[in-house]
Design a protein around this motif. Structure first.
Motif, PDB file in Angstrom:
ATOM      1  N   UNK A  84       0.809  -1.216   0.000  1.00 34.21           N
ATOM      2  CA  UNK A  84       0.000   0.000   0.000  1.00 34.21           C
ATOM      3  C   UNK A  84       0.845   1.270   0.000  1.00 34.21           C
ATOM      4  N   UNK A  85       1.974   1.257   0.712  1.00 34.21           N
ATOM      5  CA  UNK A  85       2.804   2.469   0.754  1.00 34.21           C
ATOM      6  C   UNK A  85       3.376   2.801  -0.626  1.00 34.21           C
ATOM      7  N   UNK A  86       3.676   1.793  -1.451  1.00 35.97           N
ATOM      8  CA  UNK A  86       4.175   2.066  -2.803  1.00 35.97           C
ATOM      9  C   UNK A  86       3.035   2.493  -3.715  1.00 35.97           C
ATOM     10  N   UNK A  87       1.857   1.934  -3.500  1.00 36.88           N
ATOM     11  CA  UNK A  87       0.690   2.370  -4.283  1.00 36.88           C
ATOM     12  C   UNK A  87       0.492   3.867  -4.077  1.00 36.88           C
ATOM     13  N   UNK A  88       0.547   4.309  -2.828  1.00 33.87           N
ATOM     14  CA  UNK A  88       0.367   5.739  -2.530  1.00 33.87           C
ATOM     15  C   UNK A  88       1.464   6.582  -3.183  1.00 33.87           C
ATOM     16  N   UNK A  89       2.698   6.106  -3.134  1.00 35.00           N
ATOM     17  CA  UNK A  89       3.825   6.855  -3.692  1.00 35.00           C
ATOM     18  C   UNK A  89       3.771   6.936  -5.217  1.00 35.00           C
ATOM     19  N   UNK A  90       3.141   5.960  -5.861  1.00 29.48           N
ATOM     20  CA  UNK A  90       3.125   5.884  -7.325  1.00 29.48           C
ATOM     21  C   UNK A  90       1.817   6.393  -7.944  1.00 29.48           C
ATOM     22  N   UNK A  91       0.902   6.862  -7.128  1.00 29.67           N
ATOM     23  CA  UNK A  91      -0.389   7.342  -7.644  1.00 29.67           C
ATOM     24  C   UNK A  91      -0.196   8.482  -8.632  1.00 29.67           C
ATOM     25  N   UNK A  92      -1.022   8.455  -9.673  1.00 29.35           N
ATOM     26  CA  UNK A  92      -1.041   9.548 -10.634  1.00 29.35           C
ATOM     27  C   UNK A  92       0.016   9.483 -11.719  1.00 29.35           C
ATOM     28  N   UNK A  93       0.824   8.447 -11.734  1.00 27.38           N
ATOM     29  CA  UNK A  93       1.835   8.307 -12.779  1.00 27.38           C
ATOM     30  C   UNK A  93       1.216   7.724 -14.045  1.00 27.38           C
ATOM     31  N   UNK A  94       1.979   7.759 -15.119  1.00 23.53           N
ATOM     32  CA  UNK A  94       1.604   7.025 -16.318  1.00 23.53           C
ATOM     33  C   UNK A  94       1.857   5.550 -16.020  1.00 23.53           C
ATOM     34  N   UNK A  95       0.910   4.698 -16.343  1.00 24.35           N
ATOM     35  CA  UNK A  95       1.019   3.268 -16.079  1.00 24.35           C
ATOM     36  C   UNK A  95       1.235   2.537 -17.393  1.00 24.35           C
ATOM     37  N   UNK A  96       2.336   1.807 -17.480  1.00 24.35           N
ATOM     38  CA  UNK A  96       2.623   0.968 -18.645  1.00 24.35           C
ATOM     39  C   UNK A  96       2.510  -0.476 -18.187  1.00 24.35           C
ATOM     40  N   UNK A 107      -6.998  -8.633 -11.034  1.00 23.04           N
ATOM     41  CA  UNK A 107      -5.829  -8.116 -10.311  1.00 23.04           C
ATOM     42  C   UNK A 107      -5.272  -6.858 -10.984  1.00 23.04           C
ATOM     43  N   UNK A 108      -5.246  -6.835 -12.303  1.00 20.32           N
ATOM     44  CA  UNK A 108      -4.758  -5.651 -13.011  1.00 20.32           C
ATOM     45  C   UNK A 108      -5.740  -4.488 -12.865  1.00 20.32           C
ATOM     46  N   UNK A 109      -7.033  -4.773 -12.979  1.00 22.90           N
ATOM     47  CA  UNK A 109      -8.036  -3.715 -12.821  1.00 22.90           C
ATOM     48  C   UNK A 109      -7.977  -3.101 -11.427  1.00 22.90           C
ATOM     49  N   UNK A 110      -7.863  -3.951 -10.409  1.00 21.93           N
ATOM     50  CA  UNK A 110      -7.782  -3.449  -9.036  1.00 21.93           C
ATOM     51  C   UNK A 110      -6.569  -2.554  -8.845  1.00 21.93           C
ATOM     52  N   UNK A 111      -5.422  -3.002  -9.341  1.00 25.55           N
ATOM     53  CA  UNK A 111      -4.202  -2.205  -9.205  1.00 25.55           C
ATOM     54  C   UNK A 111      -4.332  -0.900  -9.976  1.00 25.55           C
ATOM     55  N   UNK A 112      -4.850  -0.971 -11.173  1.00 26.59           N
ATOM     56  CA  UNK A 112      -5.033   0.232 -11.991  1.00 26.59           C
ATOM     57  C   UNK A 112      -5.938   1.239 -11.264  1.00 26.59           C
ATOM     58  N   UNK A 113      -7.016   0.762 -10.682  1.00 23.09           N
ATOM     59  CA  UNK A 113      -7.922   1.661  -9.954  1.00 23.09           C
ATOM     60  C   UNK A 113      -7.238   2.293  -8.748  1.00 23.09           C
ATOM     61  N   UNK A 114      -6.423   1.530  -8.050  1.00 24.29           N
ATOM     62  CA  UNK A 114      -5.734   2.049  -6.869  1.00 24.29           C
ATOM     63  C   UNK A 114      -4.644   3.053  -7.236  1.00 24.29           C
TER      64      UNK A 114
END
Length: 127
Positions: A84-96, A107-114
């Motif tokens: 969770x701490x990395x999810x917060x740190x990486x929010x709002x980036x471009x996702x490849x 699993x990909x949809x959940x991560x993408x949403x977070x």
């Protein structure tokens, strides 16, 4: 809201090379990027390709191994989804998303949403 979700089909021989080109394009725009893959070997190949071709030293997020936060991060989806701490740190980036044809899975949809990415790009060798 994400408007564009292109899927780029690439031959497997240039697997990591396409990733570094896309990363370089977004970094030239001043955007931060996170690349996710599902296998350690692929994460390592992508990170090495980014470093060799752009001079950027990407952060790695894998089981048992995390390097300091950088403008470009390369992560295993299984590890990132549990941090969770990395999810917060990486929010709002471009996702490849490497192997983008899997991006429709839960699993990909959940991560993408977070991650709440600015844009989502899928790369695949599977047409």
């Amino acid at each position: 809201m994400i408007i564009n979700r292109p899927l780029r089909i690439k031959p497997s021989l240039i697997h990591a090379r396409v990733s570094f080109l896309v990363v370089r394009q977004y970094r030239e725009l001043g955007l931060e990027v996170v690349v996710i893959a599902h296998r350690l070997q692929i994460v390592q190949q992508i990170a090495a390709s980014i470093k060799n071709h752009t001079g950027l030293n990407p952060q790695l997020i894998t089981a048992g191994h995390t390097t300091p936060l950088q403008p470009v991060s390369v992560a295993m989806i299984q590890t990132l989804a549990k941090r969770d701490h990395w999810i917060q740190a990486l929010k709002g980036r471009v996702l490849i998303i490497d192997e983008g044809h899997h991006s429709g899975s839960i699993s990909y949809k959940n991560l993408r949403n977070r991650l709440e990415p600015q844009a989502v790009i899928g790369l695949t060798a599977t047409p």
